[in-house]
Scaffold this active site. Structure first.
Site: not given
Length: 846
Positions: A189, A258
């Site tokens: 991320e 995710e």
């Protein structure tokens, strides 16, 4: 989620990327895992891959086989896990790969099960894990700056990443070696942070990608939330929904690393949950738009044992409303509803990986996605995005009814086998049952004394930052100073107490004046800084002020979170004296890292015998800074266990020397908890439970930690609580429910028709099952007709078959599991012809 890089950035990278890609493609000639625009390819075959996150340190090695088995039974192809640097290298060059950090054992168990593995090396993981997975010693490497174009950081990151890759290679665990690892991830991320940092961030991204690919794993690498991931790295999406996402190159597959199954719980916050219908809807939306890899974060959340929770203020439970709950039990209906979804998707796989996609509008809020291959495979997804209304749509030569906010899956472009809003799986309502302990728990107590720290302390002028002082070896740091009060101070006669003000960067504190608790203050995840301001009872002469500053997990996310402060940084002042305000910040302070009980290892089997404990009537209740201990025998059976801490305040728990984690039931959940519909866009604040109650009351005790007898339970209590209210509980099924429409589509019935064994319409069946060792004792509710409400609060509607209970009393009572056909004949006939009916049932397990 993430950000959109500008076109200039892509142009600037083009030359380097081309050379990069060429090297990767050459390496793929002999590799058995590759990719194209449609999917990940394994041994020459494109695959729609269903994955789920199971973090090995958040459970125990004894739990791993069962978790992996249930993941496979739930329709998963892949297990995804991070690698936790701070667990594996607690001090520089000293590695730990044992117990629940035995990464190789975990990967080999995945292989034995026949599943693949996605290894997210990071080594930054976020994950609501202490310090984002970084070891705290990393902060003190000279010249270091985390996650940017910084030489010391890159050297350490490359060293650890190489260590993990070489371990996997040595055990032949990459798929290119015959192992289960089909994908690896570098960084995590990083896109939003790169955007803030600018050029140094972009340089670091390119370096990380090149470093990872250069390790020669023979499998593709992934970067999530990284829109400018350099070739050949695949960029992937994280979020509650990812159907909007497209990879940054046309030849890369559409991956969702995710898919958030719920959200984490924070101390002081309610418990979030995500309806199974919306979870399934989000996945079907992704698959219908060309998605080929989806990973549930989490599939099993587990427990933040010890001091591994980050945040700060992340709870010890990391349940995450995952399909497998914290204890490893199937969360129904989520586990079962997603299992049915996965089976339906797999029926569509031939068309999805090779078919031509056609999008067909079916109405203002409705559309179809049809995949048709040259070989004749055809599958379709019919979507209704309206969150309020049913829709009747025409597709092909048939008509279909679509509930609000749902997608129907047609593996042959004709027959519906699954709708995301029609749950065929049972709902299981769980309960925590007190385990009787012969003679009860007999507690002993030992009190911390702040004045006894002189030998283990140091003194200096001014206030210190907490983590720089403790190096995170303990949650606790004492700040102690003396204040002299002249006998002529006016407040000694007037009774108007002077006010002590203490400013802290976080996360909590207890203030003692002359050995007595004056008060406490604490922050929150959203606002970790805090201020203590209270009148304090000072006497003439010298007064001892002792502040116990407490960390509640280190931050795990944010730009350069390694620079964020913790502890009492001041100012510290007294107001209301004859001369007004006195600043105490720059006088001499004495410091003590940790508690005396920690230095004596009172939580351990050997250390607990090193002091004299009070017993019987001398065991104080509601006493701050108190250690409690007791022993108990392991309960019979296999049900998961927890300790009920509802009567306690805040502190830590140990079983046989192993840390269960931080407890804080006194921090009540603040938020808005109300009825939550599955329809409409989900976010982490939409569906909440436990408002006004403890954010976490029960704390998981792994059975593998227990001996048959003589188990040592130690509790350190900061605030003061009643240990007599602590109990051991087991988690088990309370009631099971089902709620199924009369002609609800099922995959089993579709397959019977497709095989030619049956040529007439088939009714669905209700399946009910209690937990292991349980039986259905009574039928609490049953109604075939138009019942209303939800599991636990069903009620009869205007139409009800009066023999609704009969079939369940006959077929289910006394059984561990049963199935009943949802057809009028089972319930004494049709109670209301020409009305769409359903069956709702709730049965008690014991």
């Amino acid at each position: 989620m993430g950000f959109k890089p500008n076109a200039m950035k892509n142009v600037a990278m083009a030359t380097a990327s081309a050379l990069f890609l060429l090297g990767f493609l050459v390496s793929l000639v002999s590799a058995s895992v590759s990719y194209d625009s449609r999917a990940i390819t394994i041994n020459g075959k494109r695959r729609i891959l269903i994955s789920g996150s199971i973090h090995y340190p958040r459970s125990t090695p004894e739990m791993w086989p069962d978790l992996i088995r249930k993941a496979k039974e739930g329709g998963l192809d892949v297990i995804q896990t991070y690698v936790f640097w701070n667990g594996h290298e607690p001090s520089p060059g000293k590695y730990y790969f044992e117990g629940n950090y035995d990464l190789v054992k975990f990967v080999k168990l995945v292989k034995q099960s026949g599943l693949y593995l996605h290894l997210r090396i990071g080594p930054y993981v976020c994950a609501e894990w202490n310090f984002g997975g970084f070891p705290v010693w990393l902060k003190y490497v000279p010249g270091i700056s985390f996650r940017t174009d910084n030489g010391p950081f890159k050297a350490q990151m490359q060293r650890f990443t190489t260590k993990i890759v070489n371990m996997m290679k040595a055990e032949r665990l990459f798929e290119s070696q015959g192992g289960p690892i089909i994908l690896s991830q570098i960084e995590n991320e990083y896109g939003p942070m790169e955007y803030e940092l600018g050029a140094p961030g972009r340089s670091y991204t390119n370096w990380a990608a090149k470093m990872a690919v250069g390790l020669g794993t023979g499998v593709p690498w992934v970067m999530c939330k990284q829109d400018d991931a350099p070739d050949p790295i695949i960029n992937a999406c994280n979020g509650f929904y990812c159907d909007y996402f497209s990879p940054n190159k046309a030849y890369k597959p559409k991956m969702w690393t995710e898919a958030w199954t719920g959200w984490f719980t924070k101390f002081g916050g309610p418990v979030p949950y995500r309806p199974a219908e919306d979870m399934a809807f989000s996945v079907a939306r992704f698959i219908q738009k060309g998605g080929s890899f989806i990973n549930y974060y989490m599939f099993h959340g587990g427990t933040n044992f010890g001091r591994t929770a980050g945040g700060p203020f992340i709870a010890t439970s990391y349940d995450y409303d995952a399909p497998l709950d914290e204890y490893g039990l199937e969360r129904q209906p989520k586990w079962g509803h997603l299992k049915d979804l996965h089976r339906a998707i797999k029926l569509c796989e031939p068309a999805l990986v090779s078919g031509q996609l056609t999008r067909i509008p079916l109405g203002n809020y409705q559309e179809a996605h049809q995949y048709k291959s040259k070989s004749g495979a055809c599958s379709a997804f019919l979507a209704n995005y309206n969150s309020r209304s049913y829709a009747k749509v025409s597709f092909g030569k048939n008509h279909y009814n679509l509930p609000p906010w749902s997608i129907s899956i047609l593996p042959d472009c004709k027959n519906t086998v699954y709708n995301t809003a029609r749950v065929g799986a049972q709902t299981s309502r769980m309960k925590m049952v007190r385990v009787p302990v012969h003679g009860g728990l007999s507690w002993q107590a030992y009190n911390e004394d702040p004045s006894s720290y002189v030998d283990e302390s140091f003194t200096m002028v001014g206030l210190v930052e907490q983590i720089n002082t403790t190096r995170d070896t303990s949650d606790y740091l004492w700040y102690m100073t003396d204040v002299k009060i002249d006998s002529n101070e006016g407040f000694l006669r007037s009774g108007n107490l002077p006010t002590l003000t203490v400013l802290s960067a976080g996360h909590a504190m207890h203030v003692f004046i002359n050995g007595h608790l004056s008060g406490s203050a604490y922050g929150s995840l959203d606002s970790p800084k805090l201020t203590f301001r209270r009148g304090v009872n000072l006497r003439a002469g010298f007064n001892k002020i002792a502040i116990l500053s407490i960390a509640v997990g280190l931050p795990n996310v944010g730009p350069h979170f390694e620079t964020w402060n913790t502890g009492v940084l001041g100012p510290v002042s007294l107001n209301g004296l004859n001369r007004g305000r006195r600043d105490l910040s720059w006088q001499k302070w004495t410091y003590k890292v940790g508690l005396r009980g920690e230095s004596l290892s009172l939580h351990s089997l050997s250390g607990s015998s090193s002091v004299e404990w009070a017993e019987g009537a001398f065991v104080a209740q509601k006493q701050p800074l108190t250690w409690y201990k007791t022993t108990f025998s392991a309960p019979a059976g296999d049900s998961p266990l927890a300790v009920d801490m509802g009567s306690m305040g805040k502190g830590q728990i140990w079983i046989n020397g192993q840390s269960v984690g931080r407890h804080w039931p006194a921090y009540k959940a603040v938020g808005t908890c109300s009825e939550c519909s599955y329809t409409g866009t989900f976010n982490e604040n939409k569906c909440l439970r436990n408002c006004g109650e403890a954010s976490q009351r029960w704390y998981h005790v792994p059975r593998s930690w227990l001996k048959p007898t003589g188990n040592l339970l130690v509790v350190f209590e900061e605030w003061g609580g009643d240990p007599n209210g602590i109990s051991l509980v087991r988690r088990e099924v309370d009631t099971v429910c089902a709620d199924i429409y009369e002609w609800q589509s099922t995959l089993v019935n579709y397959q019977l028709h497709a095989s030619g064994k049956v040529n007439k319409p088939l009714h669905p069946k209700v399946h009910l099952q209690c937990g292991p060792g349980q039986k259905i004792t009574t039928v609490k509710f049953a109604s075939f007709g138009t019942p209303e409400g939800t599991c636990g609060s069903y009620r009869q509607g205007s139409c009800h078959a009066h023999h609704s209970y009969d079939a369940f009393n006959r077929l289910c009572v006394g059984q561990n599991w049963c199935s009943v056909t949802v057809a009028p004949a089972m319930f004494g006939g049709d109670p209301c012809p020409n009305v769409m009916k359903k069956l709702a049932v709730e049965a008690v397990c014991a």
